[in-house]
Design an enzyme around this catalytic site. Structure first.
Site, mmCIF file in Angstrom:
data_model
loop_
_atom_site.group_PDB
_atom_site.id
_atom_site.type_symbol
_atom_site.label_atom_id
_atom_site.label_comp_id
_atom_site.label_asym_id
_atom_site.label_seq_id
_atom_site.Cartn_x
_atom_site.Cartn_y
_atom_site.Cartn_z
ATOM 1 N N HIS A 65 38.209 90.333 31.835
ATOM 2 C CA HIS A 65 38.211 91.662 32.462
ATOM 3 C C HIS A 65 38.595 91.559 33.924
ATOM 4 O O HIS A 65 38.446 90.508 34.548
ATOM 5 C CB HIS A 65 36.837 92.329 32.345
ATOM 6 C CG HIS A 65 35.750 91.554 33.032
ATOM 7 N ND1 HIS A 65 35.094 90.506 32.436
ATOM 8 C CD2 HIS A 65 35.226 91.656 34.284
ATOM 9 C CE1 HIS A 65 34.223 89.996 33.280
ATOM 10 N NE2 HIS A 65 34.276 90.657 34.412
ATOM 11 N N TYR A 117 33.867 84.458 30.300
ATOM 12 C CA TYR A 117 32.856 83.552 30.867
ATOM 13 C C TYR A 117 31.458 83.906 30.346
ATOM 14 O O TYR A 117 31.186 85.034 29.986
ATOM 15 C CB TYR A 117 32.896 83.587 32.397
ATOM 16 C CG TYR A 117 32.648 84.926 33.049
ATOM 17 C CD1 TYR A 117 31.356 85.403 33.274
ATOM 18 C CD2 TYR A 117 33.711 85.730 33.468
ATOM 19 C CE1 TYR A 117 31.130 86.628 33.894
ATOM 20 C CE2 TYR A 117 33.499 86.946 34.078
ATOM 21 C CZ TYR A 117 32.205 87.386 34.287
ATOM 22 O OH TYR A 117 31.985 88.599 34.894
ATOM 23 N N TYR A 154 34.456 82.479 38.953
ATOM 24 C CA TYR A 154 34.605 83.262 40.182
ATOM 25 C C TYR A 154 34.454 82.364 41.392
ATOM 26 O O TYR A 154 33.688 81.389 41.370
ATOM 27 C CB TYR A 154 33.519 84.339 40.269
ATOM 28 C CG TYR A 154 33.770 85.553 39.429
ATOM 29 C CD1 TYR A 154 34.585 86.582 39.892
ATOM 30 C CD2 TYR A 154 33.175 85.694 38.185
ATOM 31 C CE1 TYR A 154 34.801 87.715 39.130
ATOM 32 C CE2 TYR A 154 33.383 86.832 37.414
ATOM 33 C CZ TYR A 154 34.199 87.835 37.889
ATOM 34 O OH TYR A 154 34.411 88.953 37.136
ATOM 35 N N ARG A 192 31.140 87.441 28.697
ATOM 36 C CA ARG A 192 31.945 88.592 29.091
ATOM 37 C C ARG A 192 33.353 88.430 28.525
ATOM 38 O O ARG A 192 33.936 87.354 28.635
ATOM 39 C CB ARG A 192 32.068 88.693 30.628
ATOM 40 C CG ARG A 192 30.813 88.948 31.436
ATOM 41 C CD ARG A 192 30.045 90.225 31.106
ATOM 42 N NE ARG A 192 30.812 91.395 30.693
ATOM 43 C CZ ARG A 192 31.447 92.235 31.515
ATOM 44 N NH1 ARG A 192 31.450 92.047 32.806
ATOM 45 N NH2 ARG A 192 32.095 93.285 31.043
ATOM 46 N N HIS A 252 37.757 93.745 37.476
ATOM 47 C CA HIS A 252 36.962 94.807 38.092
ATOM 48 C C HIS A 252 37.860 95.658 38.988
ATOM 49 O O HIS A 252 38.691 95.107 39.721
ATOM 50 C CB HIS A 252 35.849 94.215 38.955
ATOM 51 C CG HIS A 252 34.852 93.388 38.191
ATOM 52 N ND1 HIS A 252 33.652 93.892 37.759
ATOM 53 C CD2 HIS A 252 34.868 92.096 37.791
ATOM 54 C CE1 HIS A 252 32.977 92.939 37.131
ATOM 55 N NE2 HIS A 252 33.691 91.837 37.137
HETATM 56 FE FE FE Z 1 33.126 89.992 36.061
#
Ligand code: FE
Lengths: 204, 246
Positions: B164, B151, B112, B161, B166
């Site tokens: 995905h 990640y 991110y 995770r 959000h």
């Molecule tokens: Fe996330």
């Protein structure tokens, strides 16, 4: 067998996670140049009708630590008690007031701040007037489904006493968790996710 | 906005068994962030029946193109190009027009763009990770992005995770406000994730898994995934007792 009612299930919620700001307030998170401004950072302008107020506070977890990664949204009526929404059938709300605001909690202090106006009174379903209030919606890492609560104004004692929603709170010692404390033109409203002072949250 | 008359009914009660509960100890952060007392349940009032609705004029040209909206001119984000599309409906199956969707995601490597992000995977200089769009008259939406990477995250010693995206969704009433996550068909990591497993019902989890849509895949360009979203439905107001002024 009978006919199927055919209703769908609501999409299940998932936590907003630690990076909600990338999607909802990218400029705040340092991602500039994609959107001109973050949505919901300004609710009023010079023409907005009504008493200017500042709403501020922090959100505390069960250990008493403020959340520094939360996102707060508010939704409220204008000074005359009308919502700036297509579903508002009672009249036309102040065009200079959005009624909706969004604020990330400060990454250091955990504080949220809204510059807005004091809302007017809105009728409950049976026509009785609700006290002036602001609806809050809180999401963050560790919150699996957005938390909804209301901010009422502590100095509106008479209106609060007859508010049909506040009246529904069985444990009267919890009512003050929804009252914002007045200090000049600022109202302080802290939210407690757990513990002795746990805020009343709604399923509404 | 659609030509349909705005609706003013109260919302169906939210099925709290279908959503994740607040307290899910395998997702550790929820332990101190979950309210312990019962929620105060009430039928919707005007404060929840109404909500902000956003106009298409809000949108910039590249808001729905994450491959280009942060990239330098002439460049593009690295990764598997995908189209995500679907329809926003309510529990009655009625399309929700003018629903604002905001999305955010990690880059193709699972990183991110955020101050607090510590994963060693590299940033992509051409990928910001945010986008938004507004549904059309029938509730349809689409956007272009790259498939995010999986990640690791600090929860268990070795939790990851699944890939995905959000989603934040606005319907027409503030009571419909929803944040969720979209997963990708065929990813075995979905079933190993403590955040996914905060949802008790397998069928509810499956509602978050977007299907690979070969029909809408663009040849030699981008694969497509279809992700429909359901918001709370409303009762009709036709027979409701309403006093004057309400
Ligand atoms: Fe996330």
């Amino acid at each position: 067998m009978v006919q199927s009612l055919g209703f769908l299930k609501e999409t299940p919620s998932q936590t907003a996670g630690p990076y909600v700001h990338i999607g909802c307030t990218p400029n705040f998170s340092g991602i500039t140049g994609v959107y001109e401004a973050d949505l919901g950072i300004s609710m009023v302008n010079d023409q907005t009708f009504g008493e200017r107020v500042t709403l501020r506070g922090r959100i505390f977890d069960g250990t008493g630590t403020p959340l520094r990664d939360a996102l707060v949204e508010i939704w409220q009526a204008d000074a005359k008690g009308l919502y700036n929404s297509p579903s508002e059938m009672r009249g036309t709300a102040d065009a200079n007031f959005s009624g909706w605001g969004r604020c990330p909690t400060d990454m250091e202090t955990g504080e949220y701040i809204f510059e807005t106006i004091k809302p007017g009174r809105v009728p409950y379903k049976d026509g009785r007037l609700m006290a002036p209030h602001v609806t809050l919606w809180i999401v963050a890492r560790g919150i699996n489904i957005g938390l909804q609560t209301r901010l009422y104004f502590a100095d509106e004692e008479a209106a609060n006493a007859e508010d049909p929603v506040l009246q529904r709170i069985e444990h009267r010692n919890r009512v003050p968790t929804l009252l914002a404390r007045k200090d000049g033109s600022t109202y302080h409203f802290d939210i407690h996710l757990q513990g002795e002072k746990e805020t009343v949250f709604f399923d509404i | 906005m659609s030509n349909r008359k705005p609706e003013t009914g109260a919302f169906f009660q939210r099925d709290r068994q279908w959503h994740p509960p607040a307290y899910t100890p395998d997702y550790k952060t929820s332990v101190v962030r979950s309210p312990q007392r019962a929620l105060l349940s009430l039928d919707s009032t005007l404060s929840e029946i109404t909500g902000p609705v956003f106009g298409h004029s809000l949108l910039g040209e590249l808001d729905d193109d994450l491959i280009h909206n942060f990239a330098k001119p002439g460049e593009s984000a690295i990764g598997q190009r995908i189209i995500v599309h679907g329809r926003v409906v309510d529990e009655r199956g009625v399309g929700v027009a003018s629903a604002l969707l905001e999305f955010w995601q990690a880059n193709a490597g699972g990183r991110y763009r955020h101050k607090r992000e510590g994963y060693l995977a590299p940033l992509d200089p051409n990928f910001g990770g945010c986008g938004r769009t507004i549904t059309d008259e029938d509730g349809y939406y689409r956007f272009r992005t790259v498939k995010p990477g999986a990640y690791p995250w600090p929860n268990g010693v070795n939790d990851w995770r699944p890939a995905h995206i959000h989603f934040s969704v606005f319907g027409h009433g503030f009571a419909q406000r929803l944040i969720t996550q979209m997963y990708f068909e065929g990813d075995p990591m979905i079933w190993q994730c403590p955040i996914v497993k905060s949802i008790p019902d397998k069928a509810a989890i499956e509602q978050l898994i977007a299907a690979l849509d070969r029909q809408n895949t663009i040849p030699m360009d981008a694969r497509a995934y279809k992700f429909d979203i359901v918001l709370r439905g409303r009762r009709s107001t036709l027979f409701e007792n309403r006093l004057e002024g309400n």
